[in-house]
Motif scaffolding. Structure first.
Motif, PDB file in Angstrom:
ATOM      1  N   ASP A  19       0.848  -1.194   0.000  1.00 26.75           N
ATOM      2  CA  ASP A  19       0.000   0.000   0.000  1.00 26.75           C
ATOM      3  C   ASP A  19       0.889   1.251   0.000  1.00 26.75           C
ATOM      4  O   ASP A  19       1.380   1.678   1.046  1.00 26.75           O
ATOM      5  CB  ASP A  19      -0.910  -0.017   1.225  1.00 26.75           C
ATOM      6  N   GLU A  20       1.091   1.840  -1.174  1.00 26.80           N
ATOM      7  CA  GLU A  20       1.981   2.997  -1.307  1.00 26.80           C
ATOM      8  C   GLU A  20       1.457   4.220  -0.564  1.00 26.80           C
ATOM      9  O   GLU A  20       2.228   4.980   0.032  1.00 26.80           O
ATOM     10  CB  GLU A  20       2.186   3.341  -2.781  1.00 26.80           C
ATOM     11  N   VAL A  21       0.154   4.440  -0.602  1.00 24.83           N
ATOM     12  CA  VAL A  21      -0.437   5.601   0.066  1.00 24.83           C
ATOM     13  C   VAL A  21      -0.229   5.498   1.580  1.00 24.83           C
ATOM     14  O   VAL A  21       0.162   6.465   2.241  1.00 24.83           O
ATOM     15  CB  VAL A  21      -1.936   5.714  -0.264  1.00 24.83           C
ATOM     16  N   MET A  22      -0.482   4.325   2.125  1.00 26.21           N
ATOM     17  CA  MET A  22      -0.291   4.122   3.553  1.00 26.21           C
ATOM     18  C   MET A  22       1.174   4.281   3.940  1.00 26.21           C
ATOM     19  O   MET A  22       1.500   4.883   4.974  1.00 26.21           O
ATOM     20  CB  MET A  22      -0.785   2.724   3.963  1.00 26.21           C
ATOM     21  N   ALA A  23       2.080   3.750   3.114  1.00 25.03           N
ATOM     22  CA  ALA A  23       3.510   3.837   3.408  1.00 25.03           C
ATOM     23  C   ALA A  23       3.977   5.287   3.410  1.00 25.03           C
ATOM     24  O   ALA A  23       4.732   5.712   4.292  1.00 25.03           O
ATOM     25  CB  ALA A  23       4.301   3.031   2.381  1.00 25.03           C
ATOM     26  N   GLU A  24       3.538   6.051   2.421  1.00 25.36           N
ATOM     27  CA  GLU A  24       3.930   7.459   2.337  1.00 25.36           C
ATOM     28  C   GLU A  24       3.415   8.244   3.540  1.00 25.36           C
ATOM     29  O   GLU A  24       4.143   9.028   4.152  1.00 25.36           O
ATOM     30  CB  GLU A  24       3.389   8.066   1.046  1.00 25.36           C
ATOM     31  N   SER A  25       2.165   8.017   3.897  1.00 30.07           N
ATOM     32  CA  SER A  25       1.572   8.716   5.028  1.00 30.07           C
ATOM     33  C   SER A  25       2.273   8.375   6.337  1.00 30.07           C
ATOM     34  O   SER A  25       2.602   9.262   7.140  1.00 30.07           O
ATOM     35  CB  SER A  25       0.089   8.358   5.134  1.00 30.07           C
ATOM     36  N   ALA A  26       2.534   7.095   6.554  1.00 29.45           N
ATOM     37  CA  ALA A  26       3.190   6.667   7.793  1.00 29.45           C
ATOM     38  C   ALA A  26       4.607   7.212   7.886  1.00 29.45           C
ATOM     39  O   ALA A  26       5.053   7.640   8.957  1.00 29.45           O
ATOM     40  CB  ALA A  26       3.201   5.141   7.875  1.00 29.45           C
ATOM     41  N   ALA A  27       5.335   7.228   6.769  1.00 33.61           N
ATOM     42  CA  ALA A  27       6.699   7.748   6.768  1.00 33.61           C
ATOM     43  C   ALA A  27       6.719   9.223   7.141  1.00 33.61           C
ATOM     44  O   ALA A  27       7.563   9.678   7.927  1.00 33.61           O
ATOM     45  CB  ALA A  27       7.339   7.540   5.400  1.00 33.61           C
ATOM     46  N   LYS A  28       5.793   9.983   6.591  1.00 36.52           N
ATOM     47  CA  LYS A  28       5.719  11.419   6.906  1.00 36.52           C
ATOM     48  C   LYS A  28       5.403  11.631   8.384  1.00 36.52           C
ATOM     49  O   LYS A  28       5.978  12.518   9.033  1.00 36.52           O
ATOM     50  CB  LYS A  28       4.664  12.088   6.038  1.00 36.52           C
ATOM     51  N   LYS A  29       4.528  10.812   8.918  1.00 38.30           N
ATOM     52  CA  LYS A  29       4.142  10.964  10.316  1.00 38.30           C
ATOM     53  C   LYS A  29       5.286  10.618  11.259  1.00 38.30           C
ATOM     54  O   LYS A  29       5.416  11.214  12.335  1.00 38.30           O
ATOM     55  CB  LYS A  29       2.918  10.106  10.616  1.00 38.30           C
ATOM     56  N   THR A  30       6.141   9.652  10.865  1.00 34.46           N
ATOM     57  CA  THR A  30       7.280   9.331  11.730  1.00 34.46           C
ATOM     58  C   THR A  30       8.208  10.536  11.872  1.00 34.46           C
ATOM     59  O   THR A  30       8.758  10.790  12.941  1.00 34.46           O
ATOM     60  CB  THR A  30       8.084   8.134  11.183  1.00 34.46           C
ATOM     61  N   LEU A  31       8.363  11.282  10.785  1.00 36.41           N
ATOM     62  CA  LEU A  31       9.201  12.482  10.838  1.00 36.41           C
ATOM     63  C   LEU A  31       8.532  13.568  11.669  1.00 36.41           C
ATOM     64  O   LEU A  31       9.208  14.309  12.403  1.00 36.41           O
ATOM     65  CB  LEU A  31       9.478  12.994   9.420  1.00 36.41           C
ATOM     66  N   GLU A  32       7.222  13.664  11.557  1.00 36.53           N
ATOM     67  CA  GLU A  32       6.484  14.691  12.295  1.00 36.53           C
ATOM     68  C   GLU A  32       6.609  14.523  13.800  1.00 36.53           C
ATOM     69  O   GLU A  32       6.626  15.510  14.538  1.00 36.53           O
ATOM     70  CB  GLU A  32       5.007  14.660  11.892  1.00 36.53           C
ATOM     71  N   ALA A  37      14.808   8.685  11.245  1.00 38.55           N
ATOM     72  CA  ALA A  37      14.479   8.188   9.909  1.00 38.55           C
ATOM     73  C   ALA A  37      15.020   6.780   9.709  1.00 38.55           C
ATOM     74  O   ALA A  37      14.366   5.925   9.095  1.00 38.55           O
ATOM     75  CB  ALA A  37      15.033   9.128   8.841  1.00 38.55           C
ATOM     76  N   TYR A  38      16.206   6.521  10.230  1.00 33.62           N
ATOM     77  CA  TYR A  38      16.790   5.191  10.096  1.00 33.62           C
ATOM     78  C   TYR A  38      15.966   4.157  10.851  1.00 33.62           C
ATOM     79  O   TYR A  38      15.709   3.058  10.352  1.00 33.62           O
ATOM     80  CB  TYR A  38      18.228   5.184  10.606  1.00 33.62           C
ATOM     81  N   GLU A  39      15.536   4.517  12.048  1.00 34.52           N
ATOM     82  CA  GLU A  39      14.712   3.598  12.834  1.00 34.52           C
ATOM     83  C   GLU A  39      13.408   3.291  12.109  1.00 34.52           C
ATOM     84  O   GLU A  39      12.946   2.144  12.087  1.00 34.52           O
ATOM     85  CB  GLU A  39      14.418   4.201  14.207  1.00 34.52           C
ATOM     86  N   HIS A  83      16.745  12.330   5.545  1.00 33.70           N
ATOM     87  CA  HIS A  83      16.831  12.627   6.976  1.00 33.70           C
ATOM     88  C   HIS A  83      17.729  11.649   7.735  1.00 33.70           C
ATOM     89  O   HIS A  83      17.835  11.732   8.955  1.00 33.70           O
ATOM     90  CB  HIS A  83      15.426  12.617   7.583  1.00 33.70           C
ATOM     91  N   ILE A  84      18.357  10.726   7.028  1.00 31.96           N
ATOM     92  CA  ILE A  84      19.284   9.798   7.677  1.00 31.96           C
ATOM     93  C   ILE A  84      20.569  10.539   8.012  1.00 31.96           C
ATOM     94  O   ILE A  84      21.190  11.155   7.142  1.00 31.96           O
ATOM     95  CB  ILE A  84      19.591   8.592   6.787  1.00 31.96           C
ATOM     96  N   LYS A  85      20.965  10.495   9.260  1.00 32.49           N
ATOM     97  CA  LYS A  85      22.154  11.215   9.709  1.00 32.49           C
ATOM     98  C   LYS A  85      23.276  10.230  10.033  1.00 32.49           C
ATOM     99  O   LYS A  85      23.134   9.359  10.874  1.00 32.49           O
ATOM    100  CB  LYS A  85      21.835  12.038  10.970  1.00 32.49           C
ATOM    101  N   VAL A  86      24.378  10.353   9.340  1.00 31.96           N
ATOM    102  CA  VAL A  86      25.542   9.508   9.627  1.00 31.96           C
ATOM    103  C   VAL A  86      26.782  10.370   9.574  1.00 31.96           C
ATOM    104  O   VAL A  86      26.778  11.484   9.057  1.00 31.96           O
ATOM    105  CB  VAL A  86      25.680   8.350   8.615  1.00 31.96           C
ATOM    106  N   GLY A  87      27.879   9.847  10.120  1.00 33.64           N
ATOM    107  CA  GLY A  87      29.126  10.576  10.092  1.00 33.64           C
ATOM    108  C   GLY A  87      29.779  10.519   8.722  1.00 33.64           C
ATOM    109  O   GLY A  87      29.408   9.716   7.876  1.00 33.64           O
ATOM    110  N   GLU A  88      30.762  11.370   8.494  1.00 40.22           N
ATOM    111  CA  GLU A  88      31.467  11.384   7.224  1.00 40.22           C
ATOM    112  C   GLU A  88      32.746  10.563   7.307  1.00 40.22           C
ATOM    113  O   GLU A  88      33.436  10.546   8.316  1.00 40.22           O
ATOM    114  CB  GLU A  88      31.808  12.816   6.829  1.00 40.22           C
ATOM    115  N   ALA A  89      33.028   9.876   6.242  1.00 41.98           N
ATOM    116  CA  ALA A  89      34.231   9.051   6.203  1.00 41.98           C
ATOM    117  C   ALA A  89      35.480   9.924   6.226  1.00 41.98           C
ATOM    118  O   ALA A  89      35.539  10.955   5.570  1.00 41.98           O
ATOM    119  CB  ALA A  89      34.226   8.197   4.951  1.00 41.98           C
TER     120      ALA A  89
END
Length: 214
Positions: A19-32, A37-39, A83-89
């Motif tokens: 379900d692409e619509v559900m996935a997009e909505s849930a992803a946005k809400k996790t950020l809200e 983002a990684y979790e 929004h994935i945050k990682v260190g730089e090599a």
């Protein structure tokens, strides 16, 4: 159940159901709500893909269902990726990346690509279902520091060993670290085929690369 757990469950379900619509909505809400983002990717979307991969291996679902699930995962991935945050090599390295021949599962591979690039690595992504000869030849041609391979299916595991043998026959094994990943692999498998490292998830894989080239 907390709002966080509910969103992770929803994201997982969206991927399983394709379900692409559900996935997009849930992803946005996790950020809200300030979730990592990684979790969200790993415990939500990737968890759903793991369920589907297991079903595929058990012949409970087939390629069309996997494609639908992957499309839903990509919807979430596109939203969460920036929004994935990682260190730089400290010493960026060239990585050849691919899913071994016979396997079409590439969500984990794409997440590894995202994180390695964010860490400053140059990533040459060969995609999924990559012939072993191509993995070896591109590694040689590009003088890659790392060949990173993944598979979620036990039926394609030996392709990793064939690639390592190809590096040795080509005289480039000493200069090319081999990283393996995917739910079908383990530390024991890494040792049995002579790989240099394995990652139990995308960030762990990145950490192995960073350790090699710090």
């Amino acid at each position: 159940m907390s709002e966080k757990d509910e969103l992770l469950k929803t994201l997982c379900t969206a991927v399983v159901e394709g379900d692409e619509v559900m996935a997009e909505s849930a992803a946005k809400k996790t950020l809200e709500i300030g979730m990592s983002a990684y979790e969200a990717l790993m415990q939500g979307g990737a968890a759903g893909m793991k369920i589907m991969s297991d079903k595929y291996d058990n012949r409970e679902v087939y390629v069309p269902e996997i494609i639908l699930s992957a499309a839903a995962m990509y919807k979430a991935f596109d939203i969460l990726k920036p929004h994935i945050k990682v260190g730089e090599a400290k010493n960026p390295v060239k990585v050849v990346l691919g899913v071994v021949e016979g396997d079409i599962h590439d969500i984990g591979k794409n997440l590894v690509k995202c994180i390695l690039m964010a860490a400053g690595c140059e990533v040459i992504d060969l995609g999924r279902d990559v012939p072993i000869s191509e993995l070896v030849e591109v590694s040689r041609k590009e003088n890659a520091g790392v060949l990173a391979m993944s598979t979620l299916m036990t039926t394609t595991l030996w392709g990793m060993k064939d690639a390592i043998d190809g590096l040795e026959k080509g005289g480039i094994r000493d200069n090319t670290k081999v990283l393996i990943g995917g739910s079908a692999v383990s530390e024991e498998w890494m040792h049995s085929i002579g790989a240099d490292g394995w990652g139990y998830d995308a960030v762990d894989g990145m950490n192995r690369v960073m350790e090699w080239y710090e």
